[in-house]
Design a protein around this motif. Structure first.
Motif, short mmCIF file in Angstrom:
data_model
loop_
_atom_site.label_atom_id
_atom_site.label_comp_id
_atom_site.label_asym_id
_atom_site.label_seq_id
_atom_site.Cartn_x
_atom_site.Cartn_y
_atom_site.Cartn_z
N THR A 349 61.60 6.95 68.05
CA THR A 349 62.20 6.37 69.26
C THR A 349 61.11 5.64 70.01
O THR A 349 59.93 5.76 69.68
N ASP A 381 68.04 14.05 71.42
CA ASP A 381 68.91 13.00 70.87
C ASP A 381 68.22 11.63 70.77
O ASP A 381 68.85 10.63 70.46
N TYR A 383 66.59 10.18 73.37
CA TYR A 383 66.63 9.46 74.65
C TYR A 383 65.27 8.86 75.02
O TYR A 383 64.22 9.51 74.94
N SER A 385 63.72 5.26 77.64
CA SER A 385 64.17 4.25 78.59
C SER A 385 63.09 3.22 78.81
O SER A 385 61.90 3.49 78.63
N GLU A 399 68.36 2.10 78.65
CA GLU A 399 68.28 3.54 78.31
C GLU A 399 69.05 3.71 77.01
O GLU A 399 70.20 3.28 76.91
N PHE A 400 68.43 4.35 76.04
CA PHE A 400 69.08 4.45 74.74
C PHE A 400 68.59 5.67 73.97
O PHE A 400 67.60 6.30 74.35
N LYS A 401 69.31 6.00 72.91
CA LYS A 401 68.93 7.15 72.08
C LYS A 401 68.69 6.68 70.66
O LYS A 401 68.63 5.47 70.41
N VAL A 405 71.26 3.20 70.29
CA VAL A 405 72.56 3.33 70.93
C VAL A 405 72.37 3.53 72.44
O VAL A 405 71.69 4.47 72.85
N LYS A 407 72.47 4.75 76.18
CA LYS A 407 72.88 6.02 76.81
C LYS A 407 72.52 5.88 78.29
O LYS A 407 71.46 6.33 78.73
N GLU A 408 73.37 5.20 79.01
CA GLU A 408 73.02 4.77 80.37
C GLU A 408 73.42 5.81 81.41
O GLU A 408 74.56 6.27 81.45
N THR A 409 72.46 6.19 82.26
CA THR A 409 72.68 7.23 83.27
C THR A 409 73.68 6.79 84.33
O THR A 409 74.57 7.54 84.71
N LYS A 412 77.64 5.70 83.44
CA LYS A 412 78.66 6.76 83.40
C LYS A 412 79.22 7.05 84.78
O LYS A 412 80.41 7.07 85.00
#
Ligand code: UQ1
Length: 455
Positions: A349, A381, A383, A385, A399-401, A405, A407-409, A412
């Motif tokens: 990552t 996972d 994570y 950023s 932000e991603f994993k 992919v 994964k935006e804080t 959501k």
């Protein structure tokens, strides 16, 4: 600062770095032979190698679990200073001064931790020990290997000299000594060719090479030296030369950044890897054995980076030199009482401080579980950023994993798209993250997107 002072400072800094990374074989043998007569072995439940973002966060999170006594956990790091490196882009953009961003490392370490302010010579995972530079050994039940990654200023021919020459337009936000030179050279440029580079291969904070470019562009635009609508007749020309085939590794954000590049008239040299600086000429390698030479008036360089030699040469490393851990549990693939996170780890990552906020609690839970004979089943996972400055006052909060992919804080909870650069994210990057980092994260009480951690 005179050129000789700058040279001395740069050399001293290189020397500090090299203590960890370049222990000559002869020196190691000397230490070892002294060790056989005078060395001592001390035992700790957990030995943490590295006092950077990962080392401090993990050590203090472990300590806060209330299951360790004074001296149970040891931290090994030879550094005098701890730097908030995500802030160096802000220094390069003239938004912070670099002295504000550092603290004496000793001052950040809880007195209940045993701090060995010394280099590490080698790992012996079969005997559950590490050897310090002075030959002393530390025995452990669990070992956490988090010494970070080496920024290799020797990876590009001519780079060291160009950086330490105050007359050159070459700078880098990837070092304490040179991050403020970026600001000086950007402000001094009144015309000509500006090049911003990103190497092929792994770097920490993969967005920073272009963050500094976007800030520079904005500065020149405001000064009337650059017109994005009419780049060819502007006094300054801007090129982004990257070893990668795209602007960013995550397709969602790359598309936005590529659009910005085109709208703003920045030339993109993709799959071009800077290999040499020769006066005011930069040489890039591309394709198979092809070279491209370009004249520059200002160049911001991102050096190549790689595993520290003492990790790379150890049995803990994978082929690339990184500590070979399971992608989810952060446990070493071969030695079950060895763990890693952060820049030194093999985790596939993006290497950032934000990633540590997600990795540290997983590693800590798994170490504690395995100390109690339970299964280490907490999972990371991927994570990470990258708060990507796209101009003064605006940040795109990538932000991603794993797998790139998103994964935006805030997507959501607020239903917003974080690929749109925003002012609120700029204040997170410039004001909130540096503050929360020293006040909470390195003390073990900040969980990143999860907020403050409860015990
Ligand atoms: C974060 O916690 C953090 O550490 C203080 C950063 O600074 C290095 C970050 O860049 C990011 C993105 C986080 C994650 C936290 C939130 C609230 C998104």
């Amino acid at each position: 600062m005179s050129s000789s002072q700058l040279l001395v400072t740069t050399a001293a800094c290189a020397a500090r770095r090299s203590i960890l990374t370049h222990l000559a074989p002869a020196a190691v043998r000397t230490f070892a032979s002294v060790a056989s007569v005078t060395s001592t072995t001390r035992s700790h439940k957990v030995v943490v190698v590295g006092g950077g973002s990962a080392g401090l966060t993990i050590s203090h999170q472990l300590l806060r679990k209330g299951e360790f006594s004074e001296g149970d956990i040891a931290v090994v790091d030879p550094a005098e200073w701890h730097h908030y490196q995500p802030g160096w882009t802000l220094v390069g953009g003239g938004l912070k001064n670099k002295e504000q961003l550092r603290r004496p490392l000793k001052s950040l370490i809880d007195p209940k931790l045993r701090f060995y302010n010394t280099e590490l010579a080698s790992f012996s995972p079969d005997s559950n020990t590490v050897t310090l530079g002075n030959g002393d050994k530390l025995a452990y039940e669990h070992l956490v290997v988090v010494p970070g990654i080496k920024v290799d200023f020797n990876s590009i021919k001519g780079l060291q000299d160009a950086l330490s020459n105050p007359e050159s337009g070459v700078s880098s936000i990837y070092g304490y000594d040179t991050c403020d030179k970026a600001d000086r050279t950007i402000k001094a440029l009144k015309g000509g060719q500006a090049i911003f580079t990103q190497p092929m291969g792994v770097v920490k904070c993969a967005g920073a090479p272009q963050k500094i470019m976007w800030l520079a562009l904005d500065h020149w635009k405001k000064s009337g030296l650059y017109d994005p609508a009419n780049p060819s007749s502007s006094p300054i020309h801007i090129t982004f030369a990257t070893g990668l085939p795209v602007m960013f590794g995550v397709p969602k954000y790359s598309a936005v950044l590529e659009k910005l590049r085109q709208e703003r008239g920045v030339e993109g040299l993709f799959a071009h890897d800077l290999v040499e600086i020769n006066g005011n000429e930069a040489v890039f390698s591309h394709g198979e054995n092809q070279k491209l030479a370009r004249k520059f008036d200002l160049m911001h360089v991102t050096p190549k980076m790689g595993a520290h030699a003492f990790v790379k040469s150890s049995p803990l490393a994978n082929e690339a030199g990184f500590v070979d851990v399971d992608e989810e549990t952060l446990r070493h693939k071969k030695w079950k009482n060895v763990w890693s996170a952060g820049d030194a780890s093999s985790l596939p990552t993006s290497k950032t401080a934000a990633a540590i906020t997600a990795q540290a609690p997983v590693l800590v839970k798994n170490v504690l579980r395995s100390m109690k004979g339970k299964e280490a089943d907490e999972e990371y996972d991927g994570y990470t950023s990258c708060p990507l400055l796209t101009q003064y006052g605006k940040v795109l909060l990538a932000e991603f994993k794993y797998g790139g992919v998103p994964k935006e804080t805030f997507g959501k909870t607020l239903g917003i798209d974080q690929a749109v650069p925003r002012r609120a994210f700029y204040h997170l990057k410039k004001d909130f993250f540096p503050w929360v980092y020293y006040k909470y994260m390195v003390k073990g009480t900040w969980g990143g997107p999860k907020g403050w951690l409860r015990d």
